[in-house]
Scaffold this active site. Structure first.
Site, PDB file in Angstrom:
ATOM      1  N   GLY A  19      43.558 -18.335 -35.122  1.00 39.05           N
ATOM      2  CA  GLY A  19      42.402 -17.438 -35.203  1.00 39.05           C
ATOM      3  C   GLY A  19      42.357 -16.448 -34.052  1.00 39.05           C
ATOM      4  O   GLY A  19      43.211 -16.461 -33.159  1.00 39.05           O
ATOM      5  N   SER A 113      28.511 -19.347 -30.412  1.00 35.30           N
ATOM      6  CA  SER A 113      28.349 -17.943 -30.776  1.00 35.30           C
ATOM      7  C   SER A 113      26.961 -17.483 -30.334  1.00 35.30           C
ATOM      8  O   SER A 113      26.025 -18.298 -30.262  1.00 35.30           O
ATOM      9  CB  SER A 113      28.480 -17.818 -32.288  1.00 35.30           C
ATOM     10  OG  SER A 113      27.888 -16.624 -32.732  1.00 35.30           O
ATOM     11  N   SER A 114      26.826 -16.188 -30.086  1.00 36.03           N
ATOM     12  CA  SER A 114      25.521 -15.685 -29.626  1.00 36.03           C
ATOM     13  C   SER A 114      24.447 -15.795 -30.711  1.00 36.03           C
ATOM     14  O   SER A 114      23.260 -15.680 -30.421  1.00 36.03           O
ATOM     15  CB  SER A 114      25.643 -14.234 -29.162  1.00 36.03           C
ATOM     16  OG  SER A 114      26.074 -13.418 -30.214  1.00 36.03           O
ATOM     17  N   CYS A 115      24.845 -16.046 -31.975  1.00 36.97           N
ATOM     18  CA  CYS A 115      23.834 -16.145 -33.035  1.00 36.97           C
ATOM     19  C   CYS A 115      23.076 -17.471 -33.015  1.00 36.97           C
ATOM     20  O   CYS A 115      22.181 -17.689 -33.817  1.00 36.97           O
ATOM     21  CB  CYS A 115      24.444 -15.887 -34.408  1.00 36.97           C
ATOM     22  SG  CYS A 115      25.569 -17.169 -34.896  1.00 36.97           S
ATOM     23  N   TYR A 142      25.406 -21.184 -40.180  1.00 39.69           N
ATOM     24  CA  TYR A 142      26.461 -21.154 -39.157  1.00 39.69           C
ATOM     25  C   TYR A 142      25.877 -21.464 -37.786  1.00 39.69           C
ATOM     26  O   TYR A 142      26.420 -22.282 -37.024  1.00 39.69           O
ATOM     27  CB  TYR A 142      27.098 -19.763 -39.171  1.00 39.69           C
ATOM     28  CG  TYR A 142      28.131 -19.519 -38.099  1.00 39.69           C
ATOM     29  CD1 TYR A 142      29.411 -20.060 -38.204  1.00 39.69           C
ATOM     30  CD2 TYR A 142      27.843 -18.735 -36.983  1.00 39.69           C
ATOM     31  CE1 TYR A 142      30.364 -19.823 -37.222  1.00 39.69           C
ATOM     32  CE2 TYR A 142      28.782 -18.495 -36.003  1.00 39.69           C
ATOM     33  CZ  TYR A 142      30.048 -19.040 -36.131  1.00 39.69           C
ATOM     34  OH  TYR A 142      31.000 -18.806 -35.156  1.00 39.69           O
ATOM     35  N   LYS A 146      26.618 -24.559 -35.084  1.00 38.11           N
ATOM     36  CA  LYS A 146      27.035 -24.331 -33.694  1.00 38.11           C
ATOM     37  C   LYS A 146      26.059 -24.974 -32.706  1.00 38.11           C
ATOM     38  O   LYS A 146      26.478 -25.499 -31.671  1.00 38.11           O
ATOM     39  CB  LYS A 146      27.163 -22.823 -33.412  1.00 38.11           C
ATOM     40  CG  LYS A 146      28.347 -22.180 -34.110  1.00 38.11           C
ATOM     41  CD  LYS A 146      29.646 -22.696 -33.515  1.00 38.11           C
ATOM     42  CE  LYS A 146      30.877 -22.093 -34.148  1.00 38.11           C
ATOM     43  NZ  LYS A 146      32.123 -22.697 -33.661  1.00 38.11           N
ATOM     44  N   ASN A 171      29.751 -10.887 -29.756  1.00 43.09           N
ATOM     45  CA  ASN A 171      30.668 -10.450 -30.829  1.00 43.09           C
ATOM     46  C   ASN A 171      32.041 -10.126 -30.216  1.00 43.09           C
ATOM     47  O   ASN A 171      32.115  -9.353 -29.271  1.00 43.09           O
ATOM     48  CB  ASN A 171      30.110  -9.213 -31.545  1.00 43.09           C
ATOM     49  CG  ASN A 171      28.881  -9.533 -32.382  1.00 43.09           C
ATOM     50  OD1 ASN A 171      28.025 -10.332 -31.965  1.00 43.09           O
ATOM     51  ND2 ASN A 171      28.777  -8.943 -33.549  1.00 43.09           N
ATOM     52  N   HIS A 185      34.085  -8.919 -39.394  1.00 45.56           N
ATOM     53  CA  HIS A 185      32.981  -8.403 -38.584  1.00 45.56           C
ATOM     54  C   HIS A 185      33.047  -6.868 -38.576  1.00 45.56           C
ATOM     55  O   HIS A 185      34.015  -6.270 -39.018  1.00 45.56           O
ATOM     56  CB  HIS A 185      33.081  -8.946 -37.159  1.00 45.56           C
ATOM     57  CG  HIS A 185      32.781 -10.408 -37.077  1.00 45.56           C
ATOM     58  ND1 HIS A 185      33.768 -11.369 -37.055  1.00 45.56           N
ATOM     59  CD2 HIS A 185      31.604 -11.079 -37.029  1.00 45.56           C
ATOM     60  CE1 HIS A 185      33.213 -12.566 -36.996  1.00 45.56           C
ATOM     61  NE2 HIS A 185      31.907 -12.432 -36.989  1.00 45.56           N
TER      62      HIS A 185
END
Ligand code: GFB
Length: 321
Positions: A19, A113-115, A142, A146, A171, A185
Site C-alpha cells: 500500500g 487516520s485524521s477522520c 472506517y 480505527k 490525508n 482520494h
C-alpha cells in the site's frame, strides 16, 4: 536510543507493504539499512483470518510491527462500501494486535487516520479531542474501526504492559497511491483527471463537491520518516498526530494540480457529490516538540507524484490503475 534504532538486523514486519504507507515504510527501512524486513502479500496471508495470522507470528517471530494494512479509500469508496471498511479493518487490526501481544512483539505501531476525530472538532485538532463529538458520516464505519484500534493498543499497554503506539496521519499522497477514480482520494484523482483531460484536449475537468472543504496533505515519505522516528523515540498511550501543519481548500489544490500537469481548460464543480468534513487540520505540536518535522513541500510532492504517475502508466505492468 531504543533497541529498534541500534539493531539493523531486528526483524521488522510491515503489514500492508504494497500500500501507499507500507511501501513507503519499506523503502525507508531499506534505505536506513534494516536487513530483516518481513512482508506478506494479502494473497499469501489474509490478515482477516485469525488462525493464519497466529500461525504466521508463531513461525516468523517479528520483533517490531508496523501495522499499515487495512482497507482504505476516498470519500466515495468509504460511503459505498461501509461494511467492507468496518469489517476488514476491525478484523485485520484485531488479529495483528492480539497476535503481536501473544508472540511477544517488542513494539507495534498502529496507523490510524485524521477522520477519527469529531466532524466539528476545533481546528487545529489536538489528540485529546478524540471521542468528544459525533463523527463525519461519510466515513464513520472506517473511523470507528480505527478508533477501536487505538483503544486496543491502549488496553494492551494497560493490561499487559505492551508497547503499542498509534499514529494519526492526515490525508496522505505519493508513490504507489491508488489512482482509480472511483476509490481514490482527491489528490491522485485530480492528477489523473487533469492529465487525461490534457491528453484528450478536454475543455473542462469536474471536481466533486463545492471545492470549499479544506484538507491537509502530507507526503507519504514524510509520514514514513515520522513512523520510524516514533518507533525509535516514543512510547505511550496517546495517539500522535502526523501532518504538514497547514491546509488549503480543494479548489486551491485543484489549481495547483492544473499547473503541475500543464492543463489549460476550465475547472467545474459537481455539487451533487459530497463535500465530507468541512476541515480537518491536525495540531502537530506534539510530534514537533519531540523534534520531528516534515521536509517535502506540497508543490514539490505534487510534481514528483505526477512524475511517478506518468512513469507507472508508461510501464503498464505492475501498476494499480
Ligand atoms: O480525499 P477524499 O476522497 O476524502 O476527498 P476525505 C476530499 C475532498 O475532495 C472531498 C473532494 O470534499 C471530495 O468531495 N473531491 C473533489 C474529490 N474531487 C474529487 C475526486 O475526484 N475524488 C475524490 N475522492 N474526492 C477520506 C475518508 O475523507 O479521507 C477516509 O473518507 C480517510 O476515511 C481519508 O480518512 C484520509 O478527506 O473527505
Amino acid at each position: 536510543m531504543s533497541h529498534f534504532a541500534n539493531k539493523l538486523s531486528a526483524s521488522v514486519y510491515v503489514a500492508g507493504h504494497r500500500g501507499l504507507v507500507g511501501s513507503a515504510i519499506v523503502r525507508l527501512l531499506t534505505q536506513r539499512g534494516y536487513n530483516s524486513i518481513i512482508m506478506k502479500s494479502s494473497g499469501e496471508l489474509d490478515l482477516r483470518r485469525g488462525p493464519e495470522v497466529d500461525d504466521f507470528f508463531r513461525k516468523q517471530r517479528p520483533e517490531y510491527v508496523f501495522l499499515a494494512a487495512g482497507r482504505v479509500g476516498g470519500i466515495y469508496a468509504n460511503s459505498s462500501y461501509p461494511a467492507q471498511f468496518i469489517y476488514d479493518n476491525l478484523m485485520i487490526q484485531s488479529n495483528v494486535i492480539d497476535a503481536a501481544f501473544r508472540h511477544r512483539v517488542k513494539k507495534l505501531l498502529f496507523l490510524g487516520s485524521s477522520c477519527i476525530y469529531p466532524r466539528c472538532a476545533p481546528q487545529p485538532i489536538r489528540e485529546e479531542y478524540l471521542l468528544t463529538g459525533a463523527l463525519e458520516p461519510t466515513n464513520e464505519p472506517y473511523a470507528v474501526a480505527k478508533i477501536a484500534g487505538i483503544k486496543m493498543c491502549q488496553a494492551y499497554n494497560q493490561q499487559y504492559g505492551a508497547d503499542f503506539i498509534s499514529v494519526m496521519p492526515t490525508n496522505l499522497y505519493g508513490p504507489e497511491d491508488n489512482f482509480n477514480p472511483e476509490t481514490s482520494h482527491v489528490l491522485p484523482a485530480l492528477i489523473r483527471k487533469f492529465h487525461e483531460a490534457r491528453e484528450r484536449g478536454g475543455d473542462s475537468v469536474t471536481v466533486w463537491g463545492t471545492g470549499q472543504p479544506r484538507r491537509e496533505f502530507l507526503h507519504v515519505d514524510d509520514l514514513a520518516d515520522a513512523c520510524l522516528f516514533l518507533m525509535r523515540n516514543y512510547s505511550g498511550d496517546s495517539p500522535v498526530n502526523a501532518g504538514a501543519g497547514e491546509d488549503l481548500p480543494i479548489s486551491e489544490l485543484a489549481g495547483m494540480i492544473r499547473e503541475v500537469v500543464g492543463y489549460r481548460g476550465e475547472i467545474r464543480y459537481d455539487h451533487s457529490k459530497p463535500d465530507g468534513a468541512p476541515r480537518k487540520l491536525l495540531d502537530v505540536s506534539r510530534l514537533r516538540n519531540m523534534g520531528w518535522q516534515p521536509k517535502i513541500s506540497l508543490e514539490e510532492g505534487l510534481k514528483s507524484t505526477y512524475q511517478w504517475y506518468l512513469r507507472s502508466t508508461g510501464q503498464g505492468a505492475g501498476t494499480r490503475l
